[in-house]
Design an enzyme around this catalytic site. Structure first.
Site, short mmCIF file in Angstrom:
data_model
loop_
_atom_site.label_atom_id
_atom_site.label_comp_id
_atom_site.label_asym_id
_atom_site.label_seq_id
_atom_site.Cartn_x
_atom_site.Cartn_y
_atom_site.Cartn_z
CD GLU A 1 38.17 43.72 38.42
OE1 GLU A 1 37.37 43.88 37.59
OE2 GLU A 1 38.91 44.69 38.73
NE ARG B 1 37.20 38.32 40.75
CZ ARG B 1 37.16 37.23 41.80
NH1 ARG B 1 36.98 36.07 41.75
NH2 ARG B 1 37.21 37.72 43.09
CB CYS B 2 38.37 42.05 33.17
SG CYS B 2 37.09 43.01 32.69
CD GLN C 1 28.70 43.53 38.29
OE1 GLN C 1 28.42 42.59 37.54
NE2 GLN C 1 29.91 44.47 38.47
N1 MCN Z 1 38.91 44.99 50.52
C1 MCN Z 1 39.71 45.06 51.81
N2 MCN Z 1 41.15 45.71 51.74
C2 MCN Z 1 41.59 46.07 50.45
C3 MCN Z 1 40.92 46.00 49.39
C4 MCN Z 1 39.47 45.35 49.34
O1 MCN Z 1 39.29 44.63 52.86
N3 MCN Z 1 42.74 46.59 50.67
C5 MCN Z 1 37.58 44.24 50.34
C6 MCN Z 1 36.70 45.48 50.36
O2 MCN Z 1 36.21 46.39 51.16
C7 MCN Z 1 35.57 44.69 49.63
C8 MCN Z 1 36.20 43.44 48.91
O3 MCN Z 1 37.69 43.30 49.58
O4 MCN Z 1 34.66 44.14 50.67
C9 MCN Z 1 36.70 43.67 47.39
O5 MCN Z 1 36.98 44.99 47.29
P1 MCN Z 1 37.52 45.87 45.81
O6 MCN Z 1 38.83 45.33 45.64
O7 MCN Z 1 37.25 47.17 46.20
O8 MCN Z 1 36.49 45.15 44.72
P2 MCN Z 1 34.91 45.73 44.57
O9 MCN Z 1 34.13 45.83 45.92
O10 MCN Z 1 34.77 47.08 43.87
O11 MCN Z 1 34.27 44.52 43.94
C10 MCN Z 1 34.38 44.46 42.36
C11 MCN Z 1 35.40 43.06 41.98
C12 MCN Z 1 35.08 42.80 40.59
S1 MCN Z 1 35.12 44.08 39.39
C13 MCN Z 1 34.47 41.60 40.12
S2 MCN Z 1 34.41 41.38 38.50
C14 MCN Z 1 34.33 40.73 41.30
C15 MCN Z 1 34.91 40.83 42.44
O12 MCN Z 1 35.03 42.03 42.79
N4 MCN Z 1 33.07 40.28 41.34
C16 MCN Z 1 32.82 39.46 42.62
N5 MCN Z 1 34.99 39.61 43.33
C17 MCN Z 1 33.66 39.12 43.52
N6 MCN Z 1 33.35 38.39 44.46
C18 MCN Z 1 31.92 37.95 44.80
N7 MCN Z 1 32.02 37.45 45.73
N8 MCN Z 1 31.21 38.20 43.75
C19 MCN Z 1 31.36 38.93 42.74
O13 MCN Z 1 30.52 39.18 41.88
CU1 CUM Z 2 35.42 43.61 34.33
S1 CUM Z 2 34.26 42.68 35.40
MO1 CUM Z 2 34.18 43.61 37.20
O1 CUM Z 2 34.85 44.93 36.55
O2 CUM Z 2 32.67 43.90 37.45
#
Ligand code: MCN
Ligand code: CUM
Length: 796
Positions: free
Chosen positions: A741, A370-371, A223
């Protein structure tokens, strides 16, 4: 007259654009690490320890070497000759790559075989003879600090016992005073059990060292590719520019693919020694017993309350069981992650948290899944404590929360542990949720049902999650500051490629980043390709976890688009033969202020950047932005669930669940909903069915998918999602907050609170997750709390 483009039509913000990555995934055309085959590639398998704690008396590999097709057998002793038997972890500890002196958990890596195919390698692993001398085993923090406990990390000179850290945060004196003034003190103790992310794809790597060019290319399921590049440079002492980490498609990460695992290191060393590509693909049980465990925290807290329901103070003590190596990835300032985000949504004058971390004979565990750095435990405890306190006060659950919420007009708000929250509409979210679940009516039904012996319950959980580390002033991993980046290249025909330092694993970045560019530049989303995960082409970034991608990398995408727009404006002025000040922007087009019909599109500007730039202007339309956010983003959510518990069997069913999520501006509503549904599904699984623990000998109980259940659509209840509350993030360039998360963080307490609520009047305050039928039955039948803390009986 405006000729601006329709943003929804071109796929910009707010459009529920279908995920572009899915067109290859649903056709089976994804490119995962295991899909990659390189010429001359060999295969690696790992021999793991059957025992949780034992001295290694000898390892005899001779039979393995004799098997035809075996190229290399690696042991800790051989790794040690290259100073690679141990590696640093992301939390300033060390971790064994291959065991030398002792094994410290069941499933620990003891040896590796590299062979022509994985089957030969597996057979050869079984031919390795290891002579173990069993040692006493520790499976919980109580045992870890008991008198005479064996010292697990006797490899570390400075390590006297099994305590890793003692840490505290908050205002101790102020909290003591709050408790002196309290009318009532409410207490709660619980264990948040180990859980495992269990992505569909296990971890793996293909290392390819080329002696002629000195270049090491590693395809791997990570990641955070840039952090891995830095780690390889430092651990293997290879020059960083000669290391290329490629993270291809990832079949789910969920935190499991943040840490650095011994398998990666062994495949790299094997490739260097053999000068051939070496592939390692972990098997399912290897993944489940040895990688990326999360939680395993004992929480013991109390709340000082005024009779009218006002919370005066909170005390929390946490005991975290990290397993044999402290290998969490977390900001270096905070020993127990962001546990101190607890109670951020409530206006509480004083709070104090003490945290102790200990070693045990279990696989490394702690942060991932996811935390956002232990926010899951923080929110779980918070909402379980809120429920217990309201019950002790005899107050209504919703009223008690509402009266203690931080009010809309009180932002920015300093939380009792020092975070600065900046926006939210907490009471409004709660009201939407209560209406959706028909709160008053359900309470009536519940009372009626009780008279007829039926147990109905309702659980409320709220969560406010600090998402998006950095800023770099406060957040770093191993000293590397937490910011992120985006690189945007607009080609001459107006098509574009954007690359970021994040790494999608299923979250849909290929879809959402293009939408941000569309929003800023008016280039249709279909004309923009997104690429992540190749350290030779992507700008430096800290990767995807802690839902930081949208808050940080997504912000960088907006900022780099604005840099491009600034240059395009100069090109437009040149094309329109007016001064730059006379040029106005509307989506997709610059025009002359005094003559709006005279305009040029962003595509025409792109062409001019390569074919008709003004004298003295640097050609091209490309740029990079590094973004260091001023603060975390603070999404908020309310989850409410109703259940019915069968008093005869302890089986419980979800009647209805509603989710109200406020993650600010939604870039892609459909993806946001997918993230919430997925998170709620995982929350339900943790609360209801996922059982993975340890017996007194350190055997991992539930280390298979018969016990550790992955919910399918069949057992997952329906969820009703609400999106009407939108509080834009005040500092994010497009007002977005993270969402990835939230539902997994806030969801579990809603389910547990509902079951405990159904048992109200029995005196039961707590049942540890998972709320398996036998635990619920035990609580009902014996009217007592049920602990899930290890060790469990091995026949459980
Ligand atoms: N998004 C959006 N509008 C927002 C916020 C987010 O459209 N206001 C969209 C983003 O652009 C992105 C998605 O939602 O496409 C998730 O965005 P974000 O909250 O920024 O999270 P990350 O992309 O950083 O993803 C990480 C987060 C984590 S830490 C874990 S753990 C987890 C999760 O995402 N792992 C996943 N969701 C997951 N979903 C899938 N399918 N697979 C994983 O491994
Ligand atoms: Cu704590 S699990 Mo996600 O932050 O990759």
């Amino acid at each position: 007259m405006s000729q601006a483009l329709d943003e929804i039509k071109i796929g910009g913000l707010g459009a529920s654009r279908k995920r572009v990555e899915d067109s290859r995934f649903i056709r089976g055309k994804g490119n995962y690490t295991d899909d990659i085959t390189l010429p001359g590639m060999l295969h690696m398998e790992i021999l793991r320890s059957p025992l949780a704690h034992a001295r290694i008396k000898s390892i005899d590999t001779s039979k393995a070497w004799d098997i035809p097709g075996v190229h290399l057998v690696l042991t800790g002793e051989m790794m040690a000759t290259r100073n690679l038997a141990w590696m640093p972890t992301l939390s300033y500890d060390t971790q064994a790559v291959l065991a030398t002196d002792k094994v410290r958990f069941q499933g620990q890596e003891v040896a590796c075989v590299i062979a022509d195919d994985p089957y030969i390698a597996k057979d050869a692993c079984e031919a390795i003879d290891v002579d173990y001398e069993p040692l006493p085993v520790i499976v919980n923090p109580r045992q870890a600090v008991a008198d005479g406990a064996p010292v697990i990390r006797d490899d570390k000179e400075s390590q006297a016992g099994n305590v890793i850290y003692d840490w505290e945060v908050g205002d101790k004196a102020g909290t003591d005073r709050a408790f002196e003034q309290a009318d009532l003190v409410s207490k709660l103790q619980l264990h948040y059990p180990r859980s495992h992310p269990s992505p569909i794809e296990c971890c793996g790597s293909i290392a390819d060292f080329n002696r002629a060019t000195s270049k090491l290319t590693v395809y791997m399921t990570t990641q955070a590719p840039h952090i891995i590049r830095a780690a390889v440079a430092l651990v293997a002492e290879l020059p960083e520019h000669m290391i290329r980490i490629i993270s291809p498609d990832i079949g789910g990460g969920f935190g499991n693919k943040v840490p650095v695992y011994p398998g990666y290191v062994c495949s790299i060393l094997a490739s260097i020694l053999l000068e051939r590509p070496v592939k390692w693909i972990e098997d399912k049980s290897g993944n489940l017993i040895s990688t990326g465990f999360a939680r395993d925290v004992y929480l013991d807290g109390e709340m000082a309350l005024r009779r009218d329901g006002k919370i005066l103070g909170v005390r929390i003590h946490t005991d975290a069981d990290h397993g044999a190596f402290f290998s969490d990835a977390q900001p270096s300032k905070f020993k127990i992650g962001l546990m101190h985000s607890a109670f951020a949504a409530y206006d509480i004058p004083a709070a104090h948290l003490t945290a102790r971390g200990t070693y045990s004979n279990k696989a490394p565990g702690g942060v991932a899944y996811r935390c956002s750095f232990r926010v899951t435990e923080a929110m779980f405890f918070q909402e379980r404590m809120m429920q217990a306190a309201a019950d002790d006060l005899g107050m209504d659950q919703a009223t008690f929360r509402r009266m203690n919420f931080v009010r809309d007009e009180d932002f920015p708000h300093r939380t009792p542990f020092g975070f600065l929250t900046d926006s939210g509409q907490y009471a409004k979210c709660l009201d939407v949720g209560l209406k959706a679940i028909d709160y008053e009516e359900f309470r009536r039904e519940q009372a009626e049902a009780r008279k007829r012996g039926r147990l109905l319950g309702l659980g409320i959980s709220t969560m406010t999650e600090p998402l998006g580390a950095g800023n770099s002033r406060e957040y770093d991993i191993l000293g590397i500051k937490m910011f992120d980046s985006a690189d945007l290249k607009v080609h001459m025909t107006g098509k574009a490629i954007v690359r970021t330092g994040a790494k999608t694993q299923g979250q849909g970045h290929e879809t959402t980043w293009a939408k941000i560019v569309s929003h800023e530049l008016g280039i249709p989303a279909d004309d923009i390709v997104v690429e992540e995960g190749d350290t030779d082409t992507a700008p430096f970034g800290m990767g995807t976890y802690a839902s930081r991608s949208t808050p940080v990398a997504g912000a960088a995408v907006a900022m780099v688009s604005r840099k491009i727009r600034a240059k395009a404006r100069k090109l437009a002025a040149h094309l329109l033969e007016v001064s730059e000040e006379d040029v106005e922007w509307e989506l997709g087009r610059f025009y002359v202020r005094s003559a709006p019909d005279r305009g040029v599109t962003i595509q025409e500007c792109a062409m001019a950047a390569y074919s008709n730039m003004p004298d003295g202007m640097e050609p091209g339309l490309e740029n990079t932005a590094y973004y260091d956010p001023p603060n975390l983003t603070w999404p908020f959510a309310v989850y409410i669930v109703t259940v019915e518990v069968d008093p005869e069997t302890g089986v419980w069913d979800v009647l209805k669940m509603v989710a109200v999520d406020d993650c600010g501006v939604r870039i892609n509503p459909m993806i946001v909903e997918g993230q919430i549904m997925g998170g709620l599904t995982e929350a339900y699984a943790m609360a209801n069915m996922q059982f993975i623990t340890f017996d007194a000998d350190g055997n991992c109980v539930g280390s298979n998918y018969m016990d550790y259940l992955l919910p399918s659509a069949w057992e997952t209840p329906g969820f009703e999602l609400h999106s009407e509350v939108v509080t834009p993030c005040p500092h994010h360039p497009i007002g977005a907050k993270g969402i990835g998360e939230c539902a997994a963080v806030g969801g579990p307490a809603a389910f547990v609170n509902a079951v405990i609520d159904a048992l109200s009047g029995t005196g039961v305050r707590n049942i540890d997750m998972p709320l398996l039928p036998d635990r619920v039955w035990e609580a009902i039948t014996y009217r007592r709390d049920v602990s899930g803390a290890p060790p469990v009986r091995s026949d459980d």
